[in-house]
Design a protein around this motif. Structure first.
Motif, short mmCIF file in Angstrom:
data_model
loop_
_atom_site.label_atom_id
_atom_site.label_comp_id
_atom_site.label_asym_id
_atom_site.label_seq_id
_atom_site.Cartn_x
_atom_site.Cartn_y
_atom_site.Cartn_z
N ALA A 52 -75.27 -14.50 -86.25
CA ALA A 52 -75.22 -14.29 -84.80
C ALA A 52 -76.62 -14.17 -84.22
N ALA A 53 -77.51 -13.48 -84.91
CA ALA A 53 -78.89 -13.35 -84.43
C ALA A 53 -79.56 -14.71 -84.35
N ARG A 54 -79.41 -15.51 -85.37
CA ARG A 54 -80.03 -16.84 -85.37
C ARG A 54 -79.45 -17.71 -84.25
N ALA A 55 -78.13 -17.62 -84.06
CA ALA A 55 -77.48 -18.42 -83.02
C ALA A 55 -77.96 -18.02 -81.63
N LEU A 56 -78.14 -16.73 -81.40
CA LEU A 56 -78.61 -16.29 -80.07
C LEU A 56 -80.00 -16.83 -79.77
N GLY A 57 -80.85 -16.91 -80.78
CA GLY A 57 -82.16 -17.51 -80.56
C GLY A 57 -82.05 -18.97 -80.18
N ARG A 58 -81.16 -19.70 -80.85
CA ARG A 58 -80.99 -21.12 -80.56
C ARG A 58 -80.40 -21.34 -79.17
N LEU A 59 -79.47 -20.51 -78.77
CA LEU A 59 -78.81 -20.70 -77.48
C LEU A 59 -79.76 -20.45 -76.32
N ALA A 72 -86.24 -11.07 -85.54
CA ALA A 72 -87.61 -11.30 -85.05
C ALA A 72 -87.86 -12.79 -84.85
N GLY A 73 -87.42 -13.60 -85.79
CA GLY A 73 -87.58 -15.05 -85.64
C GLY A 73 -86.81 -15.57 -84.44
N GLY A 131 -88.58 -15.08 -81.18
CA GLY A 131 -89.58 -16.12 -80.96
C GLY A 131 -88.95 -17.40 -80.46
N THR A 132 -87.83 -17.79 -81.05
CA THR A 132 -87.12 -18.99 -80.60
C THR A 132 -86.62 -18.82 -79.18
N LEU A 133 -86.15 -17.63 -78.86
CA LEU A 133 -85.68 -17.34 -77.50
C LEU A 133 -86.80 -17.51 -76.49
N GLY A 134 -88.01 -17.13 -76.88
CA GLY A 134 -89.17 -17.34 -76.02
C GLY A 134 -89.27 -16.39 -74.85
N ALA A 135 -88.61 -15.24 -74.90
CA ALA A 135 -88.64 -14.29 -73.78
C ALA A 135 -89.93 -13.48 -73.81
N VAL A 136 -90.67 -13.49 -72.72
CA VAL A 136 -91.93 -12.74 -72.64
C VAL A 136 -91.66 -11.24 -72.82
N ALA A 137 -90.48 -10.78 -72.41
CA ALA A 137 -90.13 -9.37 -72.53
C ALA A 137 -90.10 -8.90 -73.98
N ALA A 138 -90.03 -9.83 -74.92
CA ALA A 138 -90.00 -9.46 -76.34
C ALA A 138 -91.39 -9.28 -76.92
N THR A 139 -92.44 -9.56 -76.13
CA THR A 139 -93.80 -9.52 -76.65
C THR A 139 -94.17 -8.15 -77.20
N GLY A 140 -93.94 -7.09 -76.42
CA GLY A 140 -94.29 -5.74 -76.84
C GLY A 140 -93.57 -5.31 -78.11
N PRO A 141 -92.22 -5.42 -78.14
CA PRO A 141 -91.50 -5.04 -79.36
C PRO A 141 -91.94 -5.83 -80.59
N VAL A 187 -90.93 -8.82 -92.47
CA VAL A 187 -90.63 -8.58 -91.05
C VAL A 187 -91.88 -8.73 -90.22
N ALA A 188 -93.00 -8.16 -90.70
CA ALA A 188 -94.25 -8.24 -89.96
C ALA A 188 -94.72 -9.69 -89.80
N ALA A 189 -94.64 -10.47 -90.87
CA ALA A 189 -95.08 -11.86 -90.81
C ALA A 189 -94.20 -12.68 -89.86
N THR A 190 -92.90 -12.43 -89.89
CA THR A 190 -91.98 -13.15 -89.00
C THR A 190 -92.27 -12.80 -87.55
N ALA A 191 -92.55 -11.51 -87.29
CA ALA A 191 -92.88 -11.08 -85.93
C ALA A 191 -94.15 -11.75 -85.43
N ALA A 192 -95.15 -11.88 -86.31
CA ALA A 192 -96.41 -12.51 -85.92
C ALA A 192 -96.19 -13.96 -85.54
N ARG A 193 -95.41 -14.68 -86.31
CA ARG A 193 -95.15 -16.09 -85.98
C ARG A 193 -94.30 -16.20 -84.71
N ALA A 194 -93.41 -15.24 -84.51
CA ALA A 194 -92.60 -15.25 -83.29
C ALA A 194 -93.47 -15.06 -82.05
#
Length: 365
Positions: free
Chosen positions: A250-257, A283-284, A287-297, A309-316
């Motif tokens: 579900a998390a991956r699908a929400l990013g794609r949608l 976290a990935g 990044g796919t969602l591309g929401a600026v509001a996710a930058t801080g978290p 988790v840290a590496a995925t967040a950095a790429r996101a």
């Protein structure tokens, strides 16, 4: 102690078994090669007509089609493996011509009959042909083959349904995920994706399926096919489903949608205390969602105790754009710590990738 005679006897028996197995393998290869050569020899007289058919204009095909359709059963049987292979490779006018040839020959009707053959090879080949012909009337029979005792036949039926099935095949495909004769999830997922928009409503019913694997596959298909109308239901699955596999899908699908409704559930999914696999995928997905509001978290996750988790967040953060890159640069400029190291590593990786792209562009020019 075991006598030398017994040891020698055992070795002789072992050598005899190895020799027999070797002879069987070689014999099987020779028989198969002989059959292939025999088939090629029988089909040789009509191969030229087949090649002409594939290259001919539509108004020139009639005579060639009639000639090929009237070949005797022996020649047709030898030619059919070539036709089946070509159906999966050609497109446009050539494919249309092959489909017409099958229709003139009545091969689709024969293939439907072969779905009930005692031979697993014939059932599987028939399913393959019917799928490549997109023969919709065969769908009910193919659905029954999803429970075939032979795993290769089940796979062939699954692939065929992806090409010739409709909404009515969805429930059968989801049920095929379970039990002693289950079909691999990847094959079912590809078939459901291939069914297209008309099956989306039926796929969405899988969100309420009692089996977690069916729910996970339904979510993956809805995400892959961009069914944004189901975003709220997928977000609910991310928050509430008891199975971690379903929540990860579900998390991956929400990013794609890419819908705003996915932001809050994804932010909740990456918080400390959630399973690591879910936090990584969440976290990935941010990044796919591309929401600026996710930058801080996401920036807060750069120093996460789990390095994945840290590496995925950095790429996101890189995926988010200038705002995310600015956060990475700020973390990299810090005096030290795991967050700074993670940010520097991802920025360096990005710089290397950009330089490689520049070189390729120059070479292309």
């Amino acid at each position: 102690m075991i006598s030398a005679g017994i040891v020698r006897g055992a070795l002789l028996i072992l050598l005899a078994v190895v020799l027999v197995l070797g002879l069987l393998i070689v014999g099987n290869r020779l028989v198969r090669r002989h059959r292939e050569r025999r088939r090629e020899r029988i089909a040789a007289p009509v191969r030229g007509s087949l090649l002409q058919l594939l290259c001919a204009e539509e108004d020139e095909q009639t005579e060639l089609l009639n000639r090929l359709a009237e070949t005797d059963r022996r020649t047709w049987a030898a030619l059919e493996p070539t036709l089946t292979a070509l159906l999966g490779k050609v497109a446009g006018g050539a494919r249309t011509a092959l489909v017409r040839l099958y229709e003139l020959r009545g091969a689709a009707v024969d293939a439907v009959a072969d779905l009930s053959s005692r031979s697993a090879a014939r059932r599987g080949r028939a399913a393959q042909v019917l799928g490549q012909l997109s023969h919709r009337p065969a769908a009910p029979s193919l659905c029954r083959l999803l429970a075939d005792h032979d795993p290769e036949v089940r796979l062939a039926a699954t692939r065929a349904l992806g090409r010739c099935g409709g909404p009515e095949a969805v429930s059968y495909l989801l049920e095929a995920l379970h039990g002693p004769r289950a079909v691999p999830p990847a094959a079912v997922t590809r078939a459901l994706v291939s069914l297209g928009p008309e099956a989306q409503r039926s796929v969405a019913t899988g969100l309420e399926h009692p089996q977690p694997l069916a729910r996970a596959v339904a979510i993956e298909v809805l995400g892959a096919t961009g069914v944004v109308s189901r975003t709220s239901e997928i977000a609910r699955a991310l928050r509430e489903d008891p199975q971690i596999e379903v929540r990860v899908k579900a998390a991956r699908a929400l990013g794609r949608l890419g819908m705003p409704e996915g932001l809050e559930p994804l932010l909740a999914a990456v918080r400390p205390g959630q399973p690591v696999a879910l936090r990584m995928v969440g976290a990935g997905a941010l990044g796919t969602l591309g929401a600026v509001a996710a930058t801080g978290p996401l920036a807060e996750l750069l120093g996460d105790p789990d390095r994945h988790v840290a590496a995925t967040a950095a790429r996101a953060l890189l995926q988010i754009g200038p705002e995310g890159r600015a956060e990475l640069q700020a973390a990299a400029d810090d005096s030290g710590g795991p967050a700074a190291a993670q940010a520097r590593a991802v920025l360096a990786e990005s710089a290397v990738g950009a330089a490689r792209d520049d070189v390729r562009a120059e070479v292309a020019l």
